[in-house]
Scaffold this motif. Structure first.
Motif, short mmCIF file in Angstrom:
data_model
loop_
_atom_site.label_atom_id
_atom_site.label_comp_id
_atom_site.label_asym_id
_atom_site.label_seq_id
_atom_site.Cartn_x
_atom_site.Cartn_y
_atom_site.Cartn_z
N GLU A 109 0.81 -1.21 0.00
CA GLU A 109 0.00 0.00 0.00
C GLU A 109 0.85 1.27 0.00
OE1 GLU A 109 0.67 -1.37 4.18
OE2 GLU A 109 -0.18 -2.35 2.44
N GLU A 110 2.17 1.14 0.13
CA GLU A 110 3.02 2.32 0.14
C GLU A 110 3.05 2.97 -1.24
OE1 GLU A 110 7.50 3.78 1.48
OE2 GLU A 110 7.01 1.66 1.56
N GLU A 111 2.84 4.26 -1.27
CA GLU A 111 2.83 5.03 -2.51
C GLU A 111 3.96 6.05 -2.45
OE1 GLU A 111 0.70 4.67 -5.15
OE2 GLU A 111 -0.24 2.97 -4.14
N PRO A 112 4.50 6.43 -3.62
CA PRO A 112 5.49 7.50 -3.60
C PRO A 112 4.86 8.77 -3.03
CG PRO A 112 5.36 6.46 -5.78
CD PRO A 112 4.23 5.92 -4.95
N ASP A 113 5.56 9.44 -2.12
CA ASP A 113 5.06 10.67 -1.51
C ASP A 113 5.63 11.86 -2.28
OD1 ASP A 113 4.18 12.73 0.07
OD2 ASP A 113 5.50 12.27 1.75
N PHE A 114 4.87 12.32 -3.28
CA PHE A 114 5.35 13.38 -4.15
C PHE A 114 5.14 14.78 -3.58
CE2 PHE A 114 4.54 10.05 -7.47
CZ PHE A 114 5.87 9.88 -7.82
N GLY A 132 11.08 -0.52 -19.57
CA GLY A 132 9.94 -1.39 -19.32
C GLY A 132 9.12 -0.91 -18.14
N TYR A 133 9.79 -0.56 -17.06
CA TYR A 133 9.11 -0.08 -15.86
C TYR A 133 8.35 1.22 -16.17
CZ TYR A 133 12.35 -3.14 -13.25
OH TYR A 133 13.08 -4.20 -12.77
N ARG A 134 9.06 2.13 -16.87
CA ARG A 134 8.50 3.44 -17.21
C ARG A 134 7.25 3.27 -18.07
NH1 ARG A 134 12.74 5.56 -19.75
NH2 ARG A 134 11.99 5.01 -21.82
N THR A 135 7.31 2.39 -19.05
CA THR A 135 6.19 2.20 -19.96
C THR A 135 4.98 1.65 -19.22
OG1 THR A 135 7.73 1.81 -21.77
CG2 THR A 135 5.47 1.11 -22.12
N TYR A 140 -0.33 2.41 -16.74
CA TYR A 140 -1.18 2.11 -15.59
C TYR A 140 -1.67 3.40 -14.92
CZ TYR A 140 -2.90 -0.32 -11.44
OH TYR A 140 -3.69 -0.80 -10.44
N VAL A 141 -0.74 4.32 -14.67
CA VAL A 141 -1.06 5.53 -13.90
C VAL A 141 -1.73 6.61 -14.75
CG1 VAL A 141 -0.07 7.45 -12.56
CG2 VAL A 141 0.72 5.11 -12.18
N PHE A 142 -1.15 6.92 -15.90
CA PHE A 142 -1.64 8.05 -16.68
C PHE A 142 -2.73 7.66 -17.68
CE2 PHE A 142 2.66 9.42 -15.44
CZ PHE A 142 2.33 10.59 -14.78
N GLU A 143 -2.63 6.47 -18.26
CA GLU A 143 -3.62 6.05 -19.25
C GLU A 143 -4.73 5.20 -18.64
OE1 GLU A 143 -3.02 7.74 -21.88
OE2 GLU A 143 -0.93 8.14 -21.38
N LYS A 144 -4.59 4.89 -17.34
CA LYS A 144 -5.61 4.13 -16.59
C LYS A 144 -5.90 2.76 -17.22
CE LYS A 144 -6.64 7.77 -13.95
NZ LYS A 144 -5.43 8.21 -13.32
N ARG A 167 7.79 -2.78 -9.31
CA ARG A 167 9.21 -2.39 -9.27
C ARG A 167 9.37 -0.90 -9.60
NH1 ARG A 167 13.06 -6.54 -9.30
NH2 ARG A 167 12.12 -8.59 -9.22
N ALA A 168 8.60 -0.41 -10.57
CA ALA A 168 8.66 1.02 -10.91
C ALA A 168 8.26 1.87 -9.71
CB ALA A 168 7.73 1.32 -12.09
N LYS A 169 7.20 1.45 -9.04
CA LYS A 169 6.73 2.17 -7.86
C LYS A 169 7.80 2.15 -6.77
CE LYS A 169 3.10 0.85 -5.28
NZ LYS A 169 1.73 0.52 -4.89
N GLY A 170 8.44 0.98 -6.58
CA GLY A 170 9.50 0.87 -5.59
C GLY A 170 10.67 1.79 -5.89
#
Length: 188
Positions: A109-114, A132-135, A140-144, A167-170
């Protein structure tokens, strides 16, 4: 009912009016460059993808169906995202992604704290993720998109999409913490 500016622009685009295409470019190129740069890291490649996107729009404007205010923006954005994905697939074997072994354990449940991180720095952090992570992160995040949709789009397994997103989130959590520590150190 009066036609919106967008509807009028669409009619002019359908007539292949040169000034309408210039207007479309002027109105959307900044936003689409931003969208492109979320997926493609090299500046020259961003320009190539953007140019290919506008060519695709020009060639396929007849297939556009106006569905209300904002539908033109959604259509040009979708074309740009698809062109960026096509570029990534052509450039590299997408399936071979960088494995990060020293990724810290993060709670699901940990999210990046921007908070308190400037938008430009956030975008730079996202751009610095392995391709790969970026794509997957962007889709997932921007295009839903769901992991199932991402898997189909990229030709990867659904669990691979979920894993790359995790992994991208981490990595982003790690980058945000490092950013905040460096800012804190500057003021001490």
């Amino acid at each position: 009912m009066e036609e919106s500016k967008e509807q009028i622009l669409v009619k002019r685009l359908l007539q292949k009016e040169e000034s309408a295409w210039k207007e479309l470019f002027g109105a959307y190129s900044g936003n689409l460059t931003y969208v492109c740069s979320r997926y493609v890291s090299e500046r020259e490649d961003v320009h190539d993808v953007l140019q290919n996107s506008f060519i695709k729009m020009f060639r396929s404007i007849e297939s556009f169906e106006y569905r209300g205010n904002g539908s033109l923006k959604a259509w040009v954005t979708r074309i740009t995202v698809n062109e960026a994905l096509k570029h990534i697939k052509q450039k590299n074997d997408f399936r071979s992604t960088v494995e990060v072994e020293e990724l810290p354990d993060i709670l699901d449940e940990e999210e990046p704290d921007f908070e308190e991180v400037p938008k430009t720095d956030i975008m730079e952090m996202i751009r610095s993720l392995p391709e790969g992570y970026r794509t997957v992160f962007n889709l997932y995040v921007f295009e839903k998109k769901s992991h199932k949709e991402i898997a189909e789009l990229l030709g990867i397994a659904e669990n691979s999409s979920a894993s790359q997103f995790h992994r991208a989130k981490g990595l982003l959590i790690q980058k945000v913490k490092e950013f905040k520590m460096s800012k804190k150190a500057q003021y001490e």
